[in-house]
Design a protein around this motif. Structure first.
Motif, PDB file in Angstrom:
ATOM      1  N   LEU A 128       1.124  -1.158   0.166  1.00  0.00           N
ATOM      2  CA  LEU A 128       0.326   0.181  -0.300  1.00  0.00           C
ATOM      3  C   LEU A 128       1.035   0.911   0.305  1.00  0.00           C
ATOM      4  N   CYS A 129       1.676   1.180   0.663  1.00  0.00           N
ATOM      5  CA  CYS A 129       2.640   2.490   0.983  1.00  0.00           C
ATOM      6  C   CYS A 129       3.392   2.963  -0.897  1.00  0.00           C
ATOM      7  N   MET A 130       3.547   1.728  -1.032  1.00  0.00           N
ATOM      8  CA  MET A 130       4.369   2.080  -2.581  1.00  0.00           C
ATOM      9  C   MET A 130       3.483   2.295  -3.545  1.00  0.00           C
ATOM     10  N   GLU A 147      -3.270   6.509   8.573  1.00  0.00           N
ATOM     11  CA  GLU A 147      -3.290   7.871   7.592  1.00  0.00           C
ATOM     12  C   GLU A 147      -2.776   7.899   6.377  1.00  0.00           C
ATOM     13  N   VAL A 148      -1.998   6.323   5.578  1.00  0.00           N
ATOM     14  CA  VAL A 148      -1.464   5.150   4.475  1.00  0.00           C
ATOM     15  C   VAL A 148      -2.861   5.495   4.279  1.00  0.00           C
ATOM     16  N   MET A 149      -4.360   5.117   3.691  1.00  0.00           N
ATOM     17  CA  MET A 149      -5.001   5.354   3.587  1.00  0.00           C
ATOM     18  C   MET A 149      -5.559   7.156   2.919  1.00  0.00           C
ATOM     19  N   PHE A 150      -5.277   8.319   3.481  1.00  0.00           N
ATOM     20  CA  PHE A 150      -5.535   9.503   3.334  1.00  0.00           C
ATOM     21  C   PHE A 150      -4.315   9.607   2.503  1.00  0.00           C
ATOM     22  N   PHE A 151      -2.768   8.793   2.628  1.00  0.00           N
ATOM     23  CA  PHE A 151      -1.772   9.588   1.208  1.00  0.00           C
ATOM     24  C   PHE A 151      -2.278   8.560   0.257  1.00  0.00           C
ATOM     25  N   LEU A 152      -3.354   7.302  -0.317  1.00  0.00           N
ATOM     26  CA  LEU A 152      -3.284   6.782  -1.179  1.00  0.00           C
ATOM     27  C   LEU A 152      -4.430   7.600  -1.728  1.00  0.00           C
ATOM     28  N   ALA A 153      -5.796   8.374  -1.178  1.00  0.00           N
ATOM     29  CA  ALA A 153      -6.951   9.479  -1.474  1.00  0.00           C
ATOM     30  C   ALA A 153      -6.071  10.072  -2.350  1.00  0.00           C
ATOM     31  N   LEU A 154      -4.895  11.115  -1.285  1.00  0.00           N
ATOM     32  CA  LEU A 154      -3.930  11.862  -1.880  1.00  0.00           C
ATOM     33  C   LEU A 154      -3.107  11.477  -3.713  1.00  0.00           C
ATOM     34  N   THR A 155      -2.659  10.402  -3.474  1.00  0.00           N
ATOM     35  CA  THR A 155      -2.591  10.079  -4.679  1.00  0.00           C
ATOM     36  C   THR A 155      -3.573  10.210  -5.655  1.00  0.00           C
ATOM     37  N   PHE A 156      -4.547   9.361  -5.696  1.00  0.00           N
ATOM     38  CA  PHE A 156      -6.010   9.474  -6.315  1.00  0.00           C
ATOM     39  C   PHE A 156      -6.471  10.601  -6.870  1.00  0.00           C
ATOM     40  N   LEU A 172      -8.541  -0.418  -3.352  1.00  0.00           N
ATOM     41  CA  LEU A 172      -7.272  -0.810  -3.965  1.00  0.00           C
ATOM     42  C   LEU A 172      -6.734  -1.186  -2.504  1.00  0.00           C
ATOM     43  N   VAL A 173      -7.482  -1.313  -1.593  1.00  0.00           N
ATOM     44  CA  VAL A 173      -7.191  -1.843  -0.269  1.00  0.00           C
ATOM     45  C   VAL A 173      -7.824  -3.021  -0.666  1.00  0.00           C
ATOM     46  N   GLU A 174      -8.943  -3.018  -1.078  1.00  0.00           N
ATOM     47  CA  GLU A 174      -9.540  -4.077  -0.935  1.00  0.00           C
ATOM     48  C   GLU A 174      -8.684  -5.404  -1.699  1.00  0.00           C
TER      49      GLU A 174
END
Length: 279
Positions: A128-130, A147-156, A172-174
């Motif tokens: 997920l971090c990658m 926090e990883v969820m947050f930064f993935l949402a920012l990424t997407f 992605l998480v699922e």
């Protein structure tokens, strides 16, 4: 798990919402009625946008102690007035009790807070971090799934399409969880704001997300409770979204449906269905 609230509307002293209701968030930090844990004492955080802001980034204060006996929180709440603020009391799901793991999380003008967990997060954390945009990665300070969820949402694409960005994050998480043999990876209620609108999400892979409520329209509450003086000073735009109701005022609280999200913004509150999207 955790308890949280998001407030948007007439500028108020933070203590009006954090301390004064019968079942305030501070009370919930000790006596939660709907959470997985009764006590949420593994840290807290508040984030707010100033009433007359010259900059559009929120102030955030977080600490690792329990909210119910923090003198600094009480001092801030008695003196800070804001038209939009977040508050969160934490019960860790396994990550360390440290300041960088307390919510809300902030990036630029955005704030994010979460109740729930990613099942099997440690097994899929690296993957997920990658997936986080390298330009954002170094801004991750803590070790939580939230926090990883947050930064993935920012990424997407959180800047341009908050519902779509959160949906792609969940997708992605699922997908990642399923590759690790985890049938139901996601459990979440999430609030995110850019300072002008609040988006609140309720979703779980197994269809049974944690509790989430929103407040009724102020004009309806005034009609139901003309003797409640607190309601007289609030604008029609005032809304609260909470993990559990702050009191027992009849007609005040409405449950957010499973697998849905709401948008709180001037003149345009709305509820919509929510489903994951491919990342």
């Amino acid at each position: 798990m955790c308890r949280w609230l998001a407030y948007s509307g007439t500028p108020l002293l933070l203590e009006t919402i954090l301390y004064k209701p019968a079942h305030s968030l501070i009370d919930q930090s000790l006596h939660s009625r709907m959470g997985v844990e009764t006590t949420n004492g593994d840290g807290f955080g508040i984030g707010w946008y100033p009433e007359h802001a010259e900059i559009d980034t929120p102030a955030v204060v977080r600490d690792i102690g329990p909210a119910w006996n923090n003198r600094n929180l009480r001092e801030i709440a008695e003196h800070v007035k804001s038209p939009l603020f977040f508050a969160h009391v934490r019960a860790t799901t396994g990550t360390a009790v440290q300041q960088s793991n307390c919510h809300p999380f902030r990036y630029g003008r955005w704030m994010w807070m979460h109740n729930g967990s990613i099942a099997g997060f440690q097994a899929m954390r690296r993957e997920l971090c990658m997936a986080v945009d390298p330009a954002l990665f170094l801004d991750i300070e803590g070790t939580t799934d939230s926090e990883v969820m947050f930064f993935l949402a920012l990424t997407f694409g959180l800047d341009d399409d908050p519902p779509g960005a959160v949906a792609r994050m969940v997708g992605l998480v699922e997908r990642t969880g399923h590759t690790h043999g985890i049938a139901t990876p996601m459990q979440m209620t999430v609030a995110v704001t850019d300072g002008s609108a609040v988006w609140a999400f309720r979703y779980a892979s197994d269809g049974a997300a944690r509790s989430l409520y929103y407040s009724s329209q102020v004009d309806s509450l005034r009609a139901l409770h003309p003797d409640v003086s607190f309601l007289r000073g609030l604008s029609e735009e005032t809304r609260l979204v909470v993990s559990e109701p702050l009191g027992d005022l009849p007609g005040a609280w409405n449950e957010v449906p499973q697998h849905s999200y709401g948008v709180v913004r001037p003149g345009a509150d709305a509820l919509h269905p929510f489903a994951p999207l491919p990342a």
